[in-house]
Every structure is written in structure tokens, then in C-alpha cells.
Design an enzyme around this catalytic site. Structure first.
Site, mmCIF file in Angstrom:
data_model
loop_
_atom_site.group_PDB
_atom_site.id
_atom_site.type_symbol
_atom_site.label_atom_id
_atom_site.label_comp_id
_atom_site.label_asym_id
_atom_site.label_seq_id
_atom_site.Cartn_x
_atom_site.Cartn_y
_atom_site.Cartn_z
ATOM 1 N N GLY A 31 -40.184 19.302 71.841
ATOM 2 C CA GLY A 31 -38.805 19.777 71.806
ATOM 3 C C GLY A 31 -37.806 18.639 71.910
ATOM 4 N N GLU A 35 -33.428 13.918 64.494
ATOM 5 C CA GLU A 35 -33.670 13.711 63.056
ATOM 6 C C GLU A 35 -35.108 13.243 62.765
ATOM 7 O OE1 GLU A 35 -31.851 14.333 60.320
ATOM 8 O OE2 GLU A 35 -30.508 15.342 61.725
ATOM 9 N N GLY A 36 -35.675 12.480 63.692
ATOM 10 C CA GLY A 36 -37.053 11.993 63.503
ATOM 11 C C GLY A 36 -38.012 13.165 63.362
ATOM 12 N N HIS A 37 -37.888 14.145 64.287
ATOM 13 C CA HIS A 37 -38.750 15.336 64.195
ATOM 14 C C HIS A 37 -38.498 16.070 62.877
ATOM 15 C CE1 HIS A 37 -38.453 15.098 68.760
ATOM 16 N NE2 HIS A 37 -39.743 15.116 68.557
ATOM 17 N N GLN A 148 -45.215 7.670 63.192
ATOM 18 C CA GLN A 148 -45.743 6.314 63.435
ATOM 19 C C GLN A 148 -45.078 5.674 64.661
ATOM 20 O OE1 GLN A 148 -48.168 4.533 62.195
ATOM 21 N NE2 GLN A 148 -47.618 2.564 63.117
#
Ligand code: PAF
Length: 281
Positions: A31, A35-37, A148
Site C-alpha cells: 500500500g 507512481e512506482g507501484h 528493481q
């Protein structure tokens, strides 16, 4: 989009989807989505028919003095972000659903999980592999997407997936960065403005190492020395490790690197905030 909190409901749903011939993709998260998720969701979307995002702050991967209780829990905002990103199902169980009273089975990867994060957070990967194995059994995805940014986590999960024959396709998504280079992380929320500026040196050190490799440097000691020197100039930043390791086995590279096969991994405290970052060299 539908939110599911029960394991049996999630299992029967994906069982049904599989028998209908639909491909299911899982994006496991804790949660506090950023933006990465959402970039992981986009990658899943391209690969499968049905995208499931799990939102679960996994207690077993936090050490006793770590930030489990203060970890950001913003389910409403996460659901809104998932809805906008075109997620089909959010799996958001509570802790008792995942670890009922008397729970006593754990999954341990015994080699790749030992150095780096494993050395400074002893039970961390045991918690990660346990919960990811459970999520694979609950969601039965065809593929799962991991960032990554957590290079060692990716290597450990890839090995667990192979060793335990889960048969899930593991997709590795590139690290998303803020415009100033800071790797996106839910823990960035802990940083004050001053700490955030100091934290940029992690990325600067990694960029310097990449530049040196591009200019022909291959010697591990030189690359580490330069990165360590840069970070050392920042008063609030204390290095936990700066290592160059094989990107698959996480074993320390000795002597010289082979470009494309090594990762420089950094963990550091910025005051009381623990951050990690890495770059493939
Ligand atoms: O990367 C994370 O957020 C977690 O370690 C994961 C993979 C969701 C397991 O709890």
C-alpha cells in the site's frame, strides 16, 4: 474494480478466471501506492487480462525495532489510485486473515537472502518469501510484477519461485525516480525537506558509478571508494552498505565487474529513515 478481503473468495475468483482461460497478473504491494507501484500495474496490464493488486502491510517482514506500526496505511487513497490505474481486483486482507492465531509455517530462501538487507534485517526476507508464497497460492497468478528498486527482493523471489515450482512468470520493472533522481518509495514520506535533499546523494553515488563504468572503469574497489566518498560528504547520511554484487546471486563481485551482470546496492540511514537504492552497472 472490486475489493476482496477474504482468502477463500480470492482463491475461488481466480480459480474461475483460470478455467475461463483468463490470464491473471499480480502486483504485490504494502500500500501507500505511488507512481512506482502504478508503473508495475501498467506493466501487468500489458501482460494479462485481469490485474490483481494486493495491499497488505506484512508484519512478518518487519524487525521488532522497525517501522511496522508507523508504516503508512492509506487504503482509501490506494483504492482510488488502483481504480484510476485500471486495476480489476484489490486483495486487501487483514493480518488475522493471513496469519491466523497459531500460524507457524515460514518459507526461507537460505542463500541469496543472507547478505546486504539480510545481514542488517535478519528476518526480513523470511517474511517476504512467506507472504509472497502465500499470495502466489491465494491469487494463483500467471505473472507477478516486482520493482528493481528492491534488487535483492527480486533475486530472492525469483529463486523461491524456481525452487518451489510456483511457475509464476516474474516480471521485473525498472525503478521509477522523482525528477531529482530520488527512487520512489513509500518510505520517502518519512523524509523532511532537508533529509530529502540529503537523500539524493544515494542516487548521485550510483550515477557516478554508472558513469565510471561507461568510461571504462571495472575495478570494484575504485567504484565503491568513489560512491562511499560522495556519500561520506553528507552529514546526515550514514552508510549501512555500499556493495557491488552479482545481480542474480547477490554475491559480492571480487576484482572487476562484467558490465550488465553487477549491481551496485546502497543502504543508508538519512537520520532515522532507512533508504535503499541500486543501479545495474
Ligand atoms: O515490496 C514490497 O512492498 C513487499 O516486500 C512485498 C513484495 C509486497 C511483500 O510484502
Amino acid at each position: 474494480m472490486q475489493t476482496i478481503t477474504s482468502i477463500s473468495e480470492m482463491q475461488s475468483l481466480t480459480e474461475r478466471l483460470r478455467t475461463q482461460g483468463q490470464r491473471v497478473g499480480l502486483v504485490p504491494t504494502m500500500g501507500a501506492l505511488h507512481e512506482g507501484h502504478l508503473s508495475l500495474v501498467k506493466i501487468a496490464r500489458k501482460n494479462v487480462d485481469v490485474v490483481v493488486v494486493s495491499v497488505f502491510v506484512n508484519p512478518t517482514q518487519f524487525g521488532p525495532s522497525e517501522d511496522f506500526t508507523k508504516y503508512p496505511r492509506v487504503l482509501e487513497a490506494d483504492l482510488a489510485a488502483c481504480e484510476t490505474a485500471g486495476v480489476d481486483y484489490v486483495f486487501a486482507p487483514d493480518a488475522e486473515e493471513v496469519y491466523p492465531k497459531g500460524y507457524s509455517t515460514y518459507v526461507v530462501e537460505e542463500h541469496i537472502a543472507k547478505p546486504l538487507e539480510g545481514a542488517s534485517r535478519p528476518a526480513h526476507f523470511r517474511g517476504v518469501t512467506t507472504v509472497v508464497a502465500k499470495l502466489f497460492n491465494i491469487v494463483r497468478p500467471h505473472c507477478a510484477v516486482f520493482g528493481q528498486k528492491d534488487a535483492q527482493q527480486v533475486a530472492v523471489i525469483t529463486k523461491m519461485n524456481a525452487d518451489l515450482n510456483f511457475g509464476v512468470e516474474i516480471i521485473i520493472a525498472p525503478t521509477l525516480r522523482e525528477s531529482d533522481g530520488l527512487a520512489m518509495s513509500s518510505r520517502n514520506r518519512y523524509l523532511t525537506n532537508t533529509q530529502r535533499v540529503e537523500a539524493l546523494v544515494l542516487n548521485q553515488a550510483l550515477r557516478k558509478a554508472v558513469e565510471m563504468v561507461t568510461s571504462g572503469e571495472r575495478r570494484v574497489d575504485r567504484l565503491i571508494a568513489e560512491a562511499t566518498h560522495l556519500i561520506g560528504q553528507h552529514r546526515r547520511v550514514r552508510i549501512i552498505y555500499v556493495s557491488i554484487v552479482d545481480r542474480l546471486t547477490m554475491e559480492a563481485v571480487k576484482g572487476e565487474i562484467t558490465p550488465g551482470k553487477a549491481v551496485m546496492a546502497i543502504a543508508a540511514w538519512v537520520d532515522e529513515v532507512r533508504l535503499i537504492d541500486n543501479e545495474i552497472l
